[in-house]
Enzyme design. Structure first.
Site, PDB file in Angstrom:
ATOM      1  N   GLY A 188      -9.846  -9.374  -6.827  1.00 55.47           N
ATOM      2  CA  GLY A 188      -9.018  -7.987  -5.793  1.00 55.47           C
ATOM      3  C   GLY A 188     -10.416  -7.469  -5.314  1.00 55.47           C
TER       4      GLY A 188
ATOM      5  N   GLY B  75     -15.362  -0.531  -4.160  1.00 58.47           N
ATOM      6  CA  GLY B  75     -15.812  -2.099  -5.146  1.00 58.47           C
ATOM      7  C   GLY B  75     -14.912  -3.358  -5.376  1.00 58.47           C
TER       8      GLY B  75
ATOM      9  N   ASP C 282      -0.196   7.020  -6.367  1.00 58.77           N
ATOM     10  CA  ASP C 282      -0.430   6.065  -5.546  1.00 58.77           C
ATOM     11  C   ASP C 282       0.708   4.408  -5.872  1.00 58.77           C
ATOM     12  OD1 ASP C 282      -0.975   4.055  -3.807  1.00 58.77           O
ATOM     13  OD2 ASP C 282      -2.810   3.161  -4.066  1.00 58.77           O
TER      14      ASP C 282
ATOM     15  N   LYS D 185     -14.015  -4.535 -13.123  1.00 56.46           N
ATOM     16  CA  LYS D 185     -14.581  -3.613 -11.361  1.00 56.46           C
ATOM     17  C   LYS D 185     -15.869  -2.460 -11.358  1.00 56.46           C
ATOM     18  CE  LYS D 185     -11.297  -0.397  -9.614  1.00 56.46           C
ATOM     19  NZ  LYS D 185      -9.968   0.720  -9.882  1.00 56.46           N
TER      20      LYS D 185
ATOM     21  N   VAL E   5     -12.643  -6.799  -8.211  1.00 59.36           N
ATOM     22  CA  VAL E   5     -12.789  -6.433  -9.477  1.00 59.36           C
ATOM     23  C   VAL E   5     -12.525  -8.318  -9.575  1.00 59.36           C
ATOM     24  CG1 VAL E   5     -10.607  -6.476 -10.874  1.00 59.36           C
ATOM     25  CG2 VAL E   5     -10.953  -4.855  -9.285  1.00 59.36           C
TER      26      VAL E   5
END
Ligand code: NAG
Ligand code: NAG
Ligand code: NAG
Ligand code: NAG
Ligand code: NAG
Ligand code: NAG
Ligand code: NAG
Ligand code: NAG
Length: 649
Positions: free
Chosen positions: A414, A419, A530, A435, A421
């Site tokens: 992802g 950044g 989140d 990550k 992953v």
């Protein structure tokens, strides 16, 4: 004699009168001959025991005699393809036998109005298509509560579609195409939840398509083409997972093609041509593996033409005459310039979001600073389950490089703007997620430090673990527990992935446990801020782990702003947080509520059907307690039904 069948036997002229002496007849079929007389006016008196009368494919003329009503046991009357010229059927149809279940009079030359007195309580099929019926569809048709199949197509009917058609909830087939019907589709048609095929093509219907269409869960054919519909294609349509044929061509639909069109997994035929549709062709269409016909020509679409499986065999023709479709060498259209098709509206939303997030992040950072000062002070007292500092394994940059195949794309899990992953496999075959922070991006240093700090201090079965970190001046990375089953988002919305009711319930309990851990009522809480399906990761055993801590929104923000994903996060923010920038545990509780509703309805809080007063909460609230099946993920219902059937069997 009970049954006389003289099908395709070259009978000509009048029906032999001796037949009418066989008063014992239950069934008489004289179909596919050249009979050309009138029906005798006493037919019902002479043959009072008839159950079925089939006269298909002749040249019978005149009127349909009133004495039909004397055959009081008649259930089937099939007169398809004849040449009756008087308007007599419609005016006496109400007097026909009360036992009639099936009346077929397709292509019969019938004229006139559908009479008001059409009180045939047992009628299941009424086919009057391809005649010259005029006037409007009478409300009196609505008490026909057993009707499953109503075909009035290809006539000259005009006026409104009666709202009470929605009361005939047994309807499976509704054909009103090729008439002169006008005005809007009544929202009550949404009650027809067993409808399988509906064709309203070629009328003068206008207005918006009601979102209630989303309740046609078992529909396989929907054709609203050749009308004057306006507004957006209701996004509720994406829940129609049995739909094979969908045509909305030749209307005035605007806005974008709903993002998740790809979830209509059964689609084979999709015609959206000749509308005012704008924006991009959703990438999700690539997952429609059965799609064999697509037409989006004559619209205002722009951007990339998707290139997945179903697109492989398409020529340029279905895409012709749009604004600026691009980036498909085989279609010989120009390459995409990424900035050229950003929507003004999207830009505005992104800007608003950006400002909001700036405010949010300042507040968050303040909270975290406060939190950590507190945390350090209360360390010995804190119940936040602090583990003794374990010495993390030392992993070098070279090891990272090898473990990710040189940070190759095939290992990418992802991306966020701070950044990416990667999946990393170390020499000893242990698998991690790494990550890697992109230090070119402003704020990446800080976010790395904050996330390191948080993750070092918390540990819970339902949170993703940070195993180690690697930090020097030009390389910063976190080594995380690898979650083989990916995100809840994937399991909810990707084709071929499915979680059953219990699995979803377990996941939601796991998330609640994580929140309970983060929000202890006796010490400083940690606010995640989140929660969304993308941040709920599933391990081998489908145990949920909440990931991307606190500032995750900061991490994901930036280059993703043009994608709807980031906008989707919007739906999970508590209004207070969004409007006033207040961070509290209530924010997480709000997001959790949204997440809970989403998990069982498989509908995003940002879905187009939620606007103004109609929020997700209200929508679900109003469906309780009787209409819960309207809101729940249909895939779950299907499975439940199978279970039930299995039990019954
Ligand atoms: C009906 O009659 C016409 C001539 O009048 C003939 O052409 C046709 O084949 C006949 N149809 C049948 C089914 O007998
Ligand atoms: C029935 O048969 C009798 C004679 O057998 C005849 O008089 C009568 O007209 C016939 N009825 C019909 C309806 O053909
Ligand atoms: C035939 O039907 C008509 C109209 O429904 C009725 O008035 C008449 O009595 C019926 N005749 C018989 C013999 O049942
Ligand atoms: C047919 O029905 C209408 C209304 O229901 C009635 O007025 C009429 O008399 C009936 N005709 C016959 C032949 O029964
Ligand atoms: C249809 O249903 C609504 C509400 O369920 C009811 O108010 C209305 O009277 C019904 N109409 C007809 C023609 O049955
Ligand atoms: C719906 O009706 C139109 C007009 O009569 C017809 O052309 C079209 O083929 C029908 N759609 C489907 C899918 O059968
Ligand atoms: C697509 O739709 C347009 C407009 O309705 C039509 O002219 C064209 O023939 C269709 N293309 C295909 C491949 O069916
Ligand atoms: C594309 O066409 C080929 C050959 O006509 C066929 O074998 C293949 O199944 C088609 N693929 C799709 C996705 O329709």
């Amino acid at each position: 004699m009970k049954e006389l069948v003289l099908v395709a036997t070259n009978l000509m002229g009048a029906i032999p009168t001796s037949i009418f002496n066989i008063s014992s007849l239950l069934s008489l079929s004289l179909s596919e001959n050249n009979l050309s007389s009138n029906l005798p006016s006493n037919i019902g008196l002479w043959l009072p025991n008839l159950h079925g009368l089939l006269l298909v494919g002749n040249k019978l003329t005149g009127i349909i005699p009133e004495s039909i009503s004397n055959a009081s046991k008649l259930t089937l009357l099939d007169l398809n393809s004849n040449a009756f010229t008087d308007d007599i059927l419609p005016t006496t149809i109400g007097n026909f036998s009360a036992s009639l279940e099936n009346i077929q009079a397709d292509h019969c030359g019938i004229r006139g109005n559908i009479p008001n007195e059409i009180a045939l309580g047992k009628l299941q099929i009424l086919d009057l298509s391809n005649n010259r019926l005029q006037g409007s569809i009478p409300d009196d048709i609505c008490p026909l509560k057993n009707m499953g199949d109503l075909r009035l197509n290809e006539n000259e009917l005009f006026g409104l579609i009666p709202e009470c058609l929605g009361n005939i909830t047994s309807l499976r087939y509704l054909y009103l195409n090729s008439n002169k019907l006008a005005f809007v589709i009544p929202t009550r048609l949404g009650n027809l939840k067993d409808i399988s095929e509906i064709n309203m093509s070629s009328n003068s219907l206008n207005g918006n398509l009601p979102p209630q269409l989303g309740s046609f869960k078992v529909a396989t054919l929907i054709d609203f083409s050749m009308n004057q519909f306006t507004g957006k294609i209701p996004s509720t349509i994406i829940g129609l997972q049995n739909l094979v044929t969908l045509s909305l061509a030749h209307n005035k639909f605007q806005g974008s093609i709903p993002d998740l069109f790809g979830s209509m997994v059964s689609l084979e035929f999709l015609d959206l041509s000749y509308n005012d549709l704008s924006d991009v062709i959703p990438k999700s269409l690539e997952t429609l593996s059965h799609l064999s016909y697509l037409n989006v020509s004559f619209n205002k679409l722009r951007g990339e033409i998707p290139n997945g499986v179903p697109f492989a065999n398409f020529t340029i023709q279905p895409f012709m005459l749009n604004d600026a479709l691009c980036d498909a060498p085989k279609f010989q259209v120009p390459a995409c310039h990424t900035s050229s098709f950003h929507h003004l509206r999207k830009k505005r939303v992104a800007l608003a979001l950006y400002i909001l997030l700036q405010i949010a992040s300042i507040l968050l950072a303040t909270t975290f600073v406060f939190l950590f000062i507190k945390c350090r002070r209360y360390k010995s007292l804190s119940n936040v389950d602090l583990l003794p500092t374990i010495t993390p394994p030392r992993i070098t940059y070279q090891q990272f490089f090898r473990a990710t195949n040189g940070f190759s794309e095939s290992n990418l899990l992802g991306m966020g703007s701070f950044g990416s992953v990667y999946k990393a496999i170390l020499e000893d075959t242990t698998v991690f997620a790494i990550k890697v922070f992109n230090l070119q991006v402003e704020g990446a240093f800080k976010s790395f430090d904050i996330e390191c700090e948080i993750m070092r201090h918390i540990r819970h079965r339902n949170l993703t673990k940070v195993i180690s970190s690697c930090s020097n001046l030009d390389f910063k990375a976190l080594v995380l527990e690898y979650m083989p089953n990916g995100s809840l988002e994937k399991w909810l919305y990707s084709y071929n992935y499915f979680l059953d009711m219990l699995q979803r319930l377990d996941i939601m309990i796991d998330v609640a446990c994580a929140l309970e851990y983060l929000h202890p009522d006796y010490s400083m809480p940690l606010v995640h801020c989140d929660l969304k399906p993308n941040n709920i990761l599933l391990d081998d055993d489908f145990v949920a782990h909440v990931s991307d801590f606190g500032i995750a929104k900061l991490l994901d923000f930036g280059e993703n702003v043009t994608h709807t994903n980031t906008i989707a996060t919007f739906g999970y923010i508590a209004p207070k947080f969004g409007l006033e920038g207040l961070v509290s545990t209530s924010c997480d509780v709000y997001s959790y509520g949204i997440l809970l509703m989403e998990t069982f309805t498989r509908l995003k809080p940002t879905d187009e059907m939620f606007f103004e007063d109609m929020t997700m909460k209200r929508w679900i609230n109003e469906s309780l307690p009787n209409a819960i099946s309207h809101v729940i993920d249909t895939n779950l219902l299907k499975l439940e039904e199978e279970h039930l059937t299995a039990v019954v069997l």
